[in-house]
Design a protein around this motif. Sequence first.
Motif, PDB file in Angstrom:
ATOM      1  N   THR A  43       1.158  -0.959   0.056  1.00 36.43           N
ATOM      2  CA  THR A  43      -0.063  -0.077   0.323  1.00 36.43           C
ATOM      3  C   THR A  43       0.796   0.850   0.020  1.00 36.43           C
ATOM      4  O   THR A  43       1.933   1.326   0.762  1.00 36.43           O
ATOM      5  CB  THR A  43      -0.745   0.500   1.429  1.00 36.43           C
ATOM      6  N   SER A  66      -1.952  -4.640  10.250  1.00 38.59           N
ATOM      7  CA  SER A  66      -3.066  -4.732   9.029  1.00 38.59           C
ATOM      8  C   SER A  66      -2.597  -6.460   8.749  1.00 38.59           C
ATOM      9  O   SER A  66      -2.075  -7.161   8.818  1.00 38.59           O
ATOM     10  CB  SER A  66      -2.722  -3.813   8.238  1.00 38.59           C
ATOM     11  N   LYS A  87      -7.037  -7.058  -0.440  1.00 36.87           N
ATOM     12  CA  LYS A  87      -6.836  -5.870  -0.127  1.00 36.87           C
ATOM     13  C   LYS A  87      -6.925  -5.321   1.148  1.00 36.87           C
ATOM     14  O   LYS A  87      -6.607  -6.610   1.935  1.00 36.87           O
ATOM     15  CB  LYS A  87      -8.331  -5.259  -0.230  1.00 36.87           C
ATOM     16  N   TYR A 124      -6.667  -3.734   5.144  1.00 33.68           N
ATOM     17  CA  TYR A 124      -7.374  -3.680   5.925  1.00 33.68           C
ATOM     18  C   TYR A 124      -6.685  -2.819   7.631  1.00 33.68           C
ATOM     19  O   TYR A 124      -5.169  -3.939   7.710  1.00 33.68           O
ATOM     20  CB  TYR A 124      -8.673  -4.238   6.555  1.00 33.68           C
ATOM     21  N   LYS A 146     -15.196   0.040   6.194  1.00 32.07           N
ATOM     22  CA  LYS A 146     -14.596   0.589   5.697  1.00 32.07           C
ATOM     23  C   LYS A 146     -13.215   0.279   5.413  1.00 32.07           C
ATOM     24  O   LYS A 146     -13.272  -1.030   4.951  1.00 32.07           O
ATOM     25  CB  LYS A 146     -14.499   2.352   5.633  1.00 32.07           C
ATOM     26  N   ASP A 147     -11.984   1.253   6.224  1.00 31.53           N
ATOM     27  CA  ASP A 147     -11.213   0.262   5.270  1.00 31.53           C
ATOM     28  C   ASP A 147     -10.373  -0.394   6.571  1.00 31.53           C
ATOM     29  O   ASP A 147      -9.016  -1.210   7.068  1.00 31.53           O
ATOM     30  CB  ASP A 147      -9.592   1.695   4.855  1.00 31.53           C
ATOM     31  N   ASP A 148     -10.721  -0.672   8.093  1.00 33.03           N
ATOM     32  CA  ASP A 148     -10.519  -1.145   8.797  1.00 33.03           C
ATOM     33  C   ASP A 148     -11.094  -1.869   9.346  1.00 33.03           C
ATOM     34  O   ASP A 148     -12.193  -2.804   8.852  1.00 33.03           O
ATOM     35  CB  ASP A 148     -11.005  -0.195  10.089  1.00 33.03           C
TER      36      ASP A 148
END
Length: 69
Positions: A6, A14, A20, A22, A56-58
């Motif tokens: 990322t 993470s 993807k 997170y 969301k992204d968590d």
Amino acid sequence: MCNFGTKDRTCSLSIQINKKAYNVKGTPIDDHGDSHSKDGFYNAVRVAKVSGKVEKDDLIAETFILQEN
């Protein structure tokens, strides 16, 4: 997160699900051993058994159990 390619270069815990990444909330990176060791999170990707909820992204972790190497 750096290990998952990322652009965000923060050193937070993470996980990657289906390619993807997170951010993990609910358990700090240092609760899972020495992050700077040879097999620590800054140097290696590890497998964990995780339960929780994606928002969301968590990932809000209920459990985060590292698997043996």
